[in-house]
Design an enzyme around this catalytic site. Structure first.
Site, PDB file in Angstrom:
ATOM      1  N   CYS A 167     -10.942   2.971  24.613  1.00  0.00           N
ATOM      2  CA  CYS A 167     -11.927   3.074  25.696  1.00  0.00           C
ATOM      3  C   CYS A 167     -11.560   2.162  26.864  1.00  0.00           C
ATOM      4  CB  CYS A 167     -13.305   2.654  25.192  1.00  0.00           C
ATOM      5  SG  CYS A 167     -13.816   3.522  23.727  1.00  0.00           S
ATOM      6  N   ARG A 198      -5.073   4.775  28.961  1.00  0.00           N
ATOM      7  CA  ARG A 198      -5.444   4.228  27.657  1.00  0.00           C
ATOM      8  C   ARG A 198      -5.815   5.336  26.669  1.00  0.00           C
ATOM      9  NH1 ARG A 198      -6.867  -1.175  28.085  1.00  0.00           N
ATOM     10  NH2 ARG A 198      -8.472  -1.068  26.495  1.00  0.00           N
ATOM     11  N   TRP A 208     -12.822   6.802  23.936  1.00  0.00           N
ATOM     12  CA  TRP A 208     -11.901   7.338  22.931  1.00  0.00           C
ATOM     13  C   TRP A 208     -12.685   7.293  21.630  1.00  0.00           C
ATOM     14  CZ3 TRP A 208      -9.027   5.422  18.628  1.00  0.00           C
ATOM     15  CH2 TRP A 208      -7.916   6.198  18.267  1.00  0.00           C
ATOM     16  N   ASN A 221     -16.231  -1.064  24.374  1.00  0.00           N
ATOM     17  CA  ASN A 221     -14.924  -0.721  23.804  1.00  0.00           C
ATOM     18  C   ASN A 221     -14.822  -1.479  22.494  1.00  0.00           C
ATOM     19  OD1 ASN A 221     -12.221  -0.345  23.186  1.00  0.00           O
ATOM     20  ND2 ASN A 221     -11.465  -1.665  24.835  1.00  0.00           N
ATOM     21  N   GLY A 222     -14.560  -0.784  21.376  1.00  0.00           N
ATOM     22  CA  GLY A 222     -14.421  -1.477  20.101  1.00  0.00           C
ATOM     23  C   GLY A 222     -15.282  -0.845  19.029  1.00  0.00           C
ATOM     24  N   GLU A 232      12.786   5.845  16.483  1.00  0.00           N
ATOM     25  CA  GLU A 232      12.151   5.897  17.800  1.00  0.00           C
ATOM     26  C   GLU A 232      12.249   7.306  18.403  1.00  0.00           C
ATOM     27  OE1 GLU A 232      10.147   4.169  19.269  1.00  0.00           O
ATOM     28  OE2 GLU A 232      10.305   4.645  21.392  1.00  0.00           O
ATOM     29  N   LYS A 259       9.002   9.555  19.436  1.00  0.00           N
ATOM     30  CA  LYS A 259       8.783  10.085  20.794  1.00  0.00           C
ATOM     31  C   LYS A 259       8.466  11.582  20.731  1.00  0.00           C
ATOM     32  CE  LYS A 259       8.167   7.281  22.659  1.00  0.00           C
ATOM     33  NZ  LYS A 259       8.275   5.951  22.172  1.00  0.00           N
ATOM     34  N   GLU A 318       4.941  12.311  19.134  1.00  0.00           N
ATOM     35  CA  GLU A 318       3.724  11.939  19.856  1.00  0.00           C
ATOM     36  C   GLU A 318       3.482  12.768  21.100  1.00  0.00           C
ATOM     37  OE1 GLU A 318       3.376   7.854  21.163  1.00  0.00           O
ATOM     38  OE2 GLU A 318       5.509   7.702  21.494  1.00  0.00           O
ATOM     39  N   HIS A 343      19.454  11.137  -0.912  1.00  0.00           N
ATOM     40  CA  HIS A 343      18.557  10.719  -1.991  1.00  0.00           C
ATOM     41  C   HIS A 343      17.241  11.485  -1.971  1.00  0.00           C
ATOM     42  CE1 HIS A 343      21.346   7.622  -3.161  1.00  0.00           C
ATOM     43  NE2 HIS A 343      21.425   7.244  -1.892  1.00  0.00           N
ATOM     44  N   LYS A 387      -3.156   4.340  24.771  1.00  0.00           N
ATOM     45  CA  LYS A 387      -2.058   3.466  25.181  1.00  0.00           C
ATOM     46  C   LYS A 387      -2.143   2.119  24.500  1.00  0.00           C
ATOM     47  CE  LYS A 387       1.521   2.146  27.517  1.00  0.00           C
ATOM     48  NZ  LYS A 387       2.819   2.611  26.973  1.00  0.00           N
TER      49      LYS A 387
HETATM   50  O1  M6R Z   1       1.068  -2.352  23.111  1.00  0.00           O
HETATM   51  P1  M6R Z   1       1.891  -2.378  21.873  1.00  0.00           P
HETATM   52  O2  M6R Z   1       3.362  -2.465  22.153  1.00  0.00           O
HETATM   53  O3  M6R Z   1       1.478  -3.420  20.889  1.00  0.00           O
HETATM   54  O4  M6R Z   1       1.657  -0.956  21.183  1.00  0.00           O
HETATM   55  C1  M6R Z   1       2.212  -0.665  19.938  1.00  0.00           C
HETATM   56  C2  M6R Z   1       2.156   0.817  19.643  1.00  0.00           C
HETATM   57  O5  M6R Z   1       0.828   1.268  19.653  1.00  0.00           O
HETATM   58  C3  M6R Z   1       2.957   1.642  20.660  1.00  0.00           C
HETATM   59  O6  M6R Z   1       4.291   1.232  20.718  1.00  0.00           O
HETATM   60  C4  M6R Z   1       2.912   3.144  20.295  1.00  0.00           C
HETATM   61  O7  M6R Z   1       3.620   3.378  19.116  1.00  0.00           O
HETATM   62  C5  M6R Z   1       3.462   3.986  21.441  1.00  0.00           C
HETATM   63  N1  M6R Z   1       2.580   5.079  21.725  1.00  0.00           N
HETATM   64  C6  M6R Z   1       4.771   4.591  21.151  1.00  0.00           C
HETATM   65  O8  M6R Z   1       5.254   5.364  22.191  1.00  0.00           O
END
Ligand code: M6R
Length: 614
Positions: free
Chosen positions: A2, A28, A76, A102-103, A489, A493, A496, A512, A609
């Protein structure tokens, strides 16, 4: 997660500024949004499921355009589905107050029962609404707003940042508080402001105060009054933020993610160049905590992070162990915090985070600190909680990262790990001056190689390969050694932003079990660059090909390209820096795959985010 904004102005209208602030917080992630505007005797609330453009349609009648005070929110969903009723702001029904949050309020069920028994009527499924009734009840007893908030928060367990507004004698009052998620406040002569991120305040000022856990802030034009939860005054420094609005905008690119991928050569320069001591073959980090004596005393390093930041930390493990000879353990922060870790004495915890506000990372870092580990961090946001709670910090100068899929922050985190490994290696005598110089020279040379890689030619080539596999049911990403985390990674990507199943795997581990999944034509992205495991990766390519897999090779290993069905070439560089080049085609691959599938690249579904809840 949020986003919160709030503003109370001496004479000007604030609605436009609030909407602008909410737009800055869109990155966010959110599923509904709303505002509450305060003027005269009654509070006016407008809220809507969906994007801000939907809310703007509701506001188009201009009825609230002149209000001098208001709060706004992007939600959110955690408790209750995304809907108009669950969207914030919420009110107690008195028509005098409204609140955004937020929370998570952990004890909301018991509070809801208690308040309902006292006659409160609940209109949403949210945990937030209990707060509105608690504050409303105190206001009805004649308390001032700050006092009402203070007494209400004493009843609440959980993580929250809130902004509350109420009318007192026809005048709007604004109070906010923090226990967990980030909150920033500011006051100019004309306006008092709060927001979840400095970006939401930049339109008005760059001089801000980062609210600490346990702070309650009363805001007014020209005045910030901060107290703790017991009402004792506290002092917080005003910090000048040098990010400007332009830095956070798309700069002509169709998406923030693409802009951020293209910024990576500059990010390398900003994060590394000023820190390189060429003659000494060493690195100079600003601030304390990286001196020889401290670094020589270190026995182990415990990395805690989430998502992409953890992948950067895993690369850091290879770098630090090889270049500095210090043992590194890497944990998902969400696992570390609940697994009763046995930690070596004289160790440090290294938290890696773009935002510096990730709840799991913070909790893991705090746990390690309580167990006696020195808290270090690599972080992109100056003034964030991770930074403030660290003894020593390596700031990554990636600039604001808006795309939910992390790209340039990852590159900056890996560079920070590399610099840290060199500093450690030099401090502990594992690296000579000449070795240090060579490693740092390589890093300098990498900028031009990154620039040479992020060109139209690469983009066109990656786009064409991505287009071939739009219907694929799933992907494997394989790598070994320092490029194993790059495989993780690349898969993250794609998952997501393109919503396609993708699995990152250690190439040597395929046989394995996972190799059973390979069917003729299945796309397998293999990352390989010259280095100690290059020939091993080639054998893994052969194994995949023997089962009919369609190999897309990425890297600088020419022999791998010859074996592959598609080849994406990157410039050659040292093994230790190869992740920084190899990750770029994977970022572009995910981008073009998602684009061709019509996905919302900068705001992928279900994602936020900055993940400020557990
Ligand atoms: O703000 P942070 O780097 O702590 O966030 C960690 C993860 O939430 C963040 O890297 C997330 O995996 C990204 N969406 C990846 O692209």
């Amino acid at each position: 997660m949020c986003g919160i904004v709030g503003a109370v102005s001496r004479s000007g209208a604030v609605l436009e500024g609030l909407i602008d602030g909410l737009r800055k917080l869109e990155y966010r992630g959110y599923d509904s949004c709303g505002v509450a505007m305060f003027e005269g005797e009654a509070v006016q609330i407008r809220r809507k499921v969906g994007r801000l453009s939907e809310l703007e349609k509701l506001l188009a009648d201009g009825a609230l355009a002149g209000a001098r005070a208001g709060i706004g929110h992007t939600r959110w969903a955690t408790h209750g589905k995304p809907s108009d009723e669950n969207a914030h702001p919420h009110t107690d029904g008195s028509g005098r107050m409204a609140l955004v949050h937020n929370g998570i309020i952990e004890n909301y069920l018991e509070l809801r029962e208690e308040l309902s028994a006292g006659g409160a009527v609940f209109r949403s499924e949210t945990d937030t609404e209990v707060l509105t009734h608690l504050v409303g009840r105190e206001l009805a007893r004649g308390r001032g707003l700050a006092e009402a908030v203070r007494l209400s928060l004493k009843r609440v367990q959980g993580y929250y940042a809130i902004a509350v507004m109420a009318l007192e004698n026809g005048q709007p009052r604004l109070v906010c508080a923090r226990q967990g998620p980030p909150l920033v406040v500011a006051a100019t002569n004309e306006i008092g402001l709060c927001g979840s991120d400095v970006l939401a305040l930049l339109k008005y000022t760059r001089d801000v105060v980062f609210v600490e856990d346990g702070d309650i802030v009363e805001l007014a034009p020209g005045r910030l009054s901060i107290t703790d939860f017991d009402g004792r005054p506290v002092t917080r420094a005003v910090r000048h933020v040098d990010w400007d609005e332009e830095a956070a905008s798309k700069g002509g690119y169709p998406h923030h993610m693409l802009k951020e991928i293209h910024e990576q050569p500059d990010v390398l320069a900003r994060t590394a160049f000023d820190r390189i001591l060429q003659v000494e073959g060493d690195v100079d980090f600003e601030g304390p905590g990286f001196d020889d004596a401290r670094l020589c005393a270190l026995e182990r390093i415990q990395v805690v992070a989430c998502g992409t930041a953890l992948h950067a930390g895993m690369i850091g493990k290879y770098l630090i162990e090889n270049l500095a000879g210090v043992a590194v353990d890497c944990d998902y922060a969400s696992e570390f915090r609940y697994r009763e870790p046995v930690l070596a004495p004289r160790s440090a915890v290294l938290a890696i985070s773009q935002s510096g506000e990730t709840a799991d990372t913070l909790a893991a870092m705090r746990l390690a600190r309580e167990r006696g580990l020195a808290p270090l961090s690599i972080c992109n946001v100056q003034g964030s909680t991770v930074v403030r709670e660290s003894e020593a910090v390596i700031l990554t100068h990636a600039g604001p990262e808006i795309g939910v899929a992390s790209t340039k922050a990852f590159v900056a985190q890996v560079i920070a790990c590399y610099l840290f490994a060199v500093r450690l290696g030099r401090a502990r005598g594992k690296l000579s001056v000449e070795q240090g110089r060579e490693l740092l020279d390589e890093l300098r040379r990498l900028r031009a190689r990154l620039e040479g890689l992020i060109t139209e030619k690469t983009v066109d080539q990656v786009r064409a390969v991505a287009a071939k596999h739009l219907k694929a049911k799933g992907f494997f990403f394989l790598g070994r050694g320092v490029n194993f985390p790059v495989a993780l990674e690349g898969a993250l990507k794609l998952k997501e932003i393109s919503y396609v199943h993708a699995e990152g795997y250690a190439a040597g581990e395929m046989k394995h079990g996972p190799i059973a999944l390979i069917e003729p034509g299945m796309p397998i992205v293999v990352i390989n660059s010259p280095g100690r495991v290059a020939d091993k990766v080639r054998s893994n390519i052969e194994q995949v090909k023997a089962r009919g897999g369609h190999v897309i090779s990425v890297g600088a290993d020419e022999a791998s390209h010859k074996l592959a069905d598609d080849a994406i070439r990157v410039p050659a560089c040292s093994e230790w820096l190869s992740p920084l080049l190899n990750v770029v085609p994977l970022q572009l691959f995910a981008y073009h795959h998602a684009l061709a599938r019509g996905c919302d690249i900068d705001k992928p579904r279900n994602l936020a985010k900055s993940v400020t809840v557990e």
